[in-house]
Scaffold this motif. Sequence first.
Motif, PDB file in Angstrom:
ATOM      1  N   ASP A  41       0.848  -1.201   0.124  1.00  0.00           N
ATOM      2  CA  ASP A  41      -0.026   0.109   0.137  1.00  0.00           C
ATOM      3  C   ASP A  41       0.757   1.234   0.113  1.00  0.00           C
ATOM      4  O   ASP A  41       0.790   2.003   0.773  1.00  0.00           O
ATOM      5  CB  ASP A  41      -0.971  -0.079   1.244  1.00  0.00           C
ATOM      6  N   LEU A  42       1.780   1.231  -0.875  1.00  0.00           N
ATOM      7  CA  LEU A  42       2.723   2.564  -0.915  1.00  0.00           C
ATOM      8  C   LEU A  42       1.700   3.521  -1.599  1.00  0.00           C
ATOM      9  O   LEU A  42       1.038   3.617  -2.526  1.00  0.00           O
ATOM     10  CB  LEU A  42       3.594   2.296  -1.882  1.00  0.00           C
ATOM     11  N   GLY A  43       1.783   4.818  -0.955  1.00  0.00           N
ATOM     12  CA  GLY A  43       1.057   5.938  -1.359  1.00  0.00           C
ATOM     13  C   GLY A  43       1.653   6.536  -2.372  1.00  0.00           C
ATOM     14  O   GLY A  43       2.899   6.401  -3.018  1.00  0.00           O
ATOM     15  N   PRO A  44       0.934   7.596  -3.127  1.00  0.00           N
ATOM     16  CA  PRO A  44       1.612   8.299  -4.236  1.00  0.00           C
ATOM     17  C   PRO A  44       2.454   9.180  -3.946  1.00  0.00           C
ATOM     18  O   PRO A  44       2.908   9.709  -3.026  1.00  0.00           O
ATOM     19  CB  PRO A  44       0.205   9.215  -4.968  1.00  0.00           C
ATOM     20  N   GLY A  45       3.467   9.533  -5.074  1.00  0.00           N
ATOM     21  CA  GLY A  45       4.617  10.486  -4.978  1.00  0.00           C
ATOM     22  C   GLY A  45       5.916   9.989  -4.210  1.00  0.00           C
ATOM     23  O   GLY A  45       6.612  10.583  -4.073  1.00  0.00           O
ATOM     24  N   ARG A  46       5.916   8.686  -3.979  1.00  0.00           N
ATOM     25  CA  ARG A  46       6.997   7.950  -3.233  1.00  0.00           C
ATOM     26  C   ARG A  46       8.143   8.142  -4.154  1.00  0.00           C
ATOM     27  O   ARG A  46       8.085   7.806  -5.420  1.00  0.00           O
ATOM     28  CB  ARG A  46       6.642   6.526  -2.902  1.00  0.00           C
ATOM     29  N   VAL A  47       9.459   8.231  -3.756  1.00  0.00           N
ATOM     30  CA  VAL A  47      10.617   8.217  -4.567  1.00  0.00           C
ATOM     31  C   VAL A  47      11.526   7.145  -3.930  1.00  0.00           C
ATOM     32  O   VAL A  47      12.033   7.361  -2.753  1.00  0.00           O
ATOM     33  CB  VAL A  47      11.366   9.483  -4.552  1.00  0.00           C
ATOM     34  N   LEU A  48      12.150   6.266  -5.002  1.00  0.00           N
ATOM     35  CA  LEU A  48      12.742   5.097  -4.578  1.00  0.00           C
ATOM     36  C   LEU A  48      14.254   5.564  -5.093  1.00  0.00           C
ATOM     37  O   LEU A  48      14.354   5.610  -6.304  1.00  0.00           O
ATOM     38  CB  LEU A  48      12.223   3.796  -4.929  1.00  0.00           C
ATOM     39  N   PHE A  49      15.264   5.284  -4.227  1.00  0.00           N
ATOM     40  CA  PHE A  49      16.664   5.489  -4.597  1.00  0.00           C
ATOM     41  C   PHE A  49      17.326   4.293  -4.382  1.00  0.00           C
ATOM     42  O   PHE A  49      17.398   3.896  -3.050  1.00  0.00           O
ATOM     43  CB  PHE A  49      17.306   6.889  -3.936  1.00  0.00           C
ATOM     44  N   LEU A  50      18.093   3.894  -5.440  1.00  0.00           N
ATOM     45  CA  LEU A  50      18.988   2.670  -5.176  1.00  0.00           C
ATOM     46  C   LEU A  50      20.409   3.152  -5.780  1.00  0.00           C
ATOM     47  O   LEU A  50      20.314   3.790  -6.910  1.00  0.00           O
ATOM     48  CB  LEU A  50      18.462   1.448  -6.252  1.00  0.00           C
ATOM     49  N   GLY A  51      21.539   2.823  -5.095  1.00  0.00           N
ATOM     50  CA  GLY A  51      22.632   3.144  -5.473  1.00  0.00           C
ATOM     51  C   GLY A  51      23.993   2.384  -4.970  1.00  0.00           C
ATOM     52  O   GLY A  51      23.569   1.729  -4.117  1.00  0.00           O
ATOM     53  N   THR A  52      25.040   2.639  -5.472  1.00  0.00           N
ATOM     54  CA  THR A  52      26.196   1.984  -4.846  1.00  0.00           C
ATOM     55  C   THR A  52      26.909   3.101  -3.824  1.00  0.00           C
ATOM     56  O   THR A  52      26.486   4.275  -3.887  1.00  0.00           O
ATOM     57  CB  THR A  52      27.425   1.543  -5.994  1.00  0.00           C
ATOM     58  N   ASP A  53      27.968   2.481  -3.096  1.00  0.00           N
ATOM     59  CA  ASP A  53      28.713   3.251  -2.276  1.00  0.00           C
ATOM     60  C   ASP A  53      29.519   4.287  -2.804  1.00  0.00           C
ATOM     61  O   ASP A  53      30.075   5.501  -2.085  1.00  0.00           O
ATOM     62  CB  ASP A  53      29.450   2.498  -1.229  1.00  0.00           C
ATOM     63  N   GLY A  54      29.788   4.243  -4.067  1.00  0.00           N
ATOM     64  CA  GLY A  54      30.525   5.310  -4.603  1.00  0.00           C
ATOM     65  C   GLY A  54      29.654   6.618  -4.626  1.00  0.00           C
ATOM     66  O   GLY A  54      30.311   7.743  -4.872  1.00  0.00           O
ATOM     67  N   THR A 113      38.072  18.982  -8.485  1.00  0.00           N
ATOM     68  CA  THR A 113      39.157  18.590  -9.336  1.00  0.00           C
ATOM     69  C   THR A 113      39.854  17.278  -8.454  1.00  0.00           C
ATOM     70  O   THR A 113      40.926  16.741  -9.347  1.00  0.00           O
ATOM     71  CB  THR A 113      40.474  19.627  -9.120  1.00  0.00           C
ATOM     72  N   ALA A 114      39.181  16.662  -7.665  1.00  0.00           N
ATOM     73  CA  ALA A 114      39.679  15.360  -6.876  1.00  0.00           C
ATOM     74  C   ALA A 114      39.363  14.204  -8.161  1.00  0.00           C
ATOM     75  O   ALA A 114      38.365  14.250  -8.658  1.00  0.00           O
ATOM     76  CB  ALA A 114      38.882  15.127  -5.788  1.00  0.00           C
ATOM     77  N   PRO A 115      40.085  13.386  -7.990  1.00  0.00           N
ATOM     78  CA  PRO A 115      40.000  12.082  -9.084  1.00  0.00           C
ATOM     79  C   PRO A 115      38.921  11.171  -8.348  1.00  0.00           C
ATOM     80  O   PRO A 115      38.548  11.218  -7.533  1.00  0.00           O
ATOM     81  CB  PRO A 115      41.249  11.267  -9.076  1.00  0.00           C
ATOM     82  N   ARG A 116      38.091  10.612  -9.514  1.00  0.00           N
ATOM     83  CA  ARG A 116      37.103   9.503  -9.256  1.00  0.00           C
ATOM     84  C   ARG A 116      37.757   8.434  -8.522  1.00  0.00           C
ATOM     85  O   ARG A 116      38.370   7.757  -9.425  1.00  0.00           O
ATOM     86  CB  ARG A 116      36.345   9.504 -10.293  1.00  0.00           C
ATOM     87  N   ARG A 117      37.557   7.831  -7.523  1.00  0.00           N
ATOM     88  CA  ARG A 117      38.236   6.761  -6.782  1.00  0.00           C
ATOM     89  C   ARG A 117      37.268   5.509  -6.909  1.00  0.00           C
ATOM     90  O   ARG A 117      37.749   4.495  -6.600  1.00  0.00           O
ATOM     91  CB  ARG A 117      38.311   7.111  -5.365  1.00  0.00           C
ATOM     92  N   ASP A 118      35.928   5.541  -7.072  1.00  0.00           N
ATOM     93  CA  ASP A 118      35.151   4.647  -7.213  1.00  0.00           C
ATOM     94  C   ASP A 118      34.171   4.821  -8.129  1.00  0.00           C
ATOM     95  O   ASP A 118      33.653   5.925  -8.632  1.00  0.00           O
ATOM     96  CB  ASP A 118      34.379   4.489  -5.709  1.00  0.00           C
TER      97      ASP A 118
END
Length: 718
Positions: free
Chosen positions: A644-657, A703-708
Amino acid sequence: MGSHPGGLSIRRKLLLLLLFTALVPLAVVGWHGRRTTRRLGRDLSGRTRETLTDLAATRLERLAASYGEIFSGQDDTLDLVIRAQAREFAHQLAKPPLSIRPATPLFSRDFDTATNPPEDAVTVPERYHRVEEDGTTTVIPVSLERASIHLPIGCFREKNEDLISRLAGSADVFRHARPGFSNLLHWQYAAFESGVHVTWPGHGRFPASFDARQRSWYRRAMNVGGPVWSTPMVDASTREIIVTLSAPIPGPTGKFVGVTGIDVRLEDVLDRVRVPESWAEGARAHIVAIRPREDGEGSEFFVIVERDYLDRASTWDRPIDVASIHRPGKRFARMLDEISRGGSGVVEMPWNGAPCLWGFGAINDHGMSFLIIVPTEVVVAEAAAAEREVLAETRRQLLATGAIFLVVMVLVIFATIRAARTVTRPVRALMATADRIASGDLDARTDIRSRDEFERLGETFNSMVPKLRDRLEIRESLDIARRVQQHLLPETPPVIDGLDVAGTSQFCDETGGDYYDWIDLRDQAPDRIGVAVGDVSGHGIGSALFMAGARATLRTRATREERPSRLISEVNRRLAEDSVEGRYMTLLWVVLDTPARSLRWVNAGHLPGLLYDPATDAFEELSGDGLPLGIDAEAAYETSGLPDLGPGRVLFLGTDGVQETRDELGRMFGGEALRELIRKHHARPAATVVERITAALAEHRGTAPRRDDVTLVVVKLA
């Protein structure tokens, strides 16, 4: 490679060449070199000034556009808040009398009795205080629990008992708009045609002659018929400079019955503006709005917010003299047109007789914009300093060149053609071989027999070519692997009724270990989709191959197995059987059923997903205690779910990077910054939310390098 005893060294050959070089050609070369160096110094200094000036203008444009977007978001939010307040008060007035829960009203005069203040009165010195005429500061007690009612002269309680009883418990109407804006909102209130005025936090210190119906914010909202910003004015209680957003309140029949408003301190708005330290002394920041000129000749800006207003002495019942900005000419007209179309940019125009750069960024579609004016001499100060340094360095180079030239003139007497040929022949041989290699002939070799450093250089050159071939083959293989891995990631989001899906993955090497996918499960149930986000240990080819195997296994079995825990257990078993060198993979598998508005997931050692509910402004984590895939073939996994999820919910999935992106100082982006981005942009499309998060990560990293690797997926429920 050994030495060549008895051979003539390069140094001696060059010495012989210099000794036999003619003095006259050397003098000509020296004169030409000094002339060229001087001209190069002038050109370089001019180009340096021009380049740094262009960079400063670009920086100013980005600054103005950024603040335009910031204030645009706040304007949109406050517009929603004021409309919500107006609807809530209209709803309160429409209730039948018997449905109103009685509450004891709190009046503004209750705060003005020092011997018997309200029980819930508190002090918040940093926000609610007043500077008296003698310079002393008086703290104004307020009630954060109740709203207070003010009755102006001629407005009697006996005649307004019904309205007062309806407003006595209206603190909740205001309080619901306060979370997330406690540092921006000052007073919230509503005033009615009868004169009754309710405000929160509850407070007193109203002047005896104060009548909200006479304030400009009341009259403007009544005349405009919708939300409108007032020009700056002096707050009647705190004597601070404020700007007000107000909106009319409709009665049960739709007829105008009053106005509700929100006060924002001018100082709080200005404190949100930060300009580069090198510009701070001369820069002027404004929030302006477009209006037609009184003489009918075009348009002008009237200034809603500027720091000068804080220093203008005025009483609470007298309006502040609002400044306006107008400049004749096409540049000003072009800037007005660009702002009216929601654009941003930089134009160069004079201000107070001095050339300046005007950076602007539109805030809304009603002509409001952020405007920053910086004197050109301040902007180009760094460029001027760089120009002076270049010229000084040029002079030093000329002096050094002159000294060397004088020394060489004394030493050089003769030149010899044979010595020149001795030096140039090996060089030409090397150049010819290099040209063959550049054209693709990697079998080319050079043969130099000069018994000196050139012969050793030729041997080194020949040994380098096979290594170059190997490097090219490795680079070509990595490029093929990168294209293959990118092809494995989804190209376009799925089209599912009731869902808005977007995702992205950015690798820190040619190939990476991050993975995301969405799998159509409508063969199992209508409008069902599976979303996966994973992270393979390590980087490079090995991680990419492991990811490809996990993807193939998951896609093969996902459409046949409806139980998420059984599906992930099977994927884990296959990966554990094939895993080498201790590789493993964390995975978050989510199944969404749009018709049922339900969500199920399995978390195999992955970073918890986030589910944001804008109705409650709360986040829920999609966590789990399952082992990463590929470690233990017999590991068990559990399915979690939310119905029964209400409208407007936002789901975020991501990696630790995402959360572990670091800036130049090693500071991580963090989970709180991520949640604030989701909260701020939850109403926008999923693709826009993804873009804003990746842009924020890039800005934080600098300017830092991307490490992950960085991978994220956003799913919005309609």
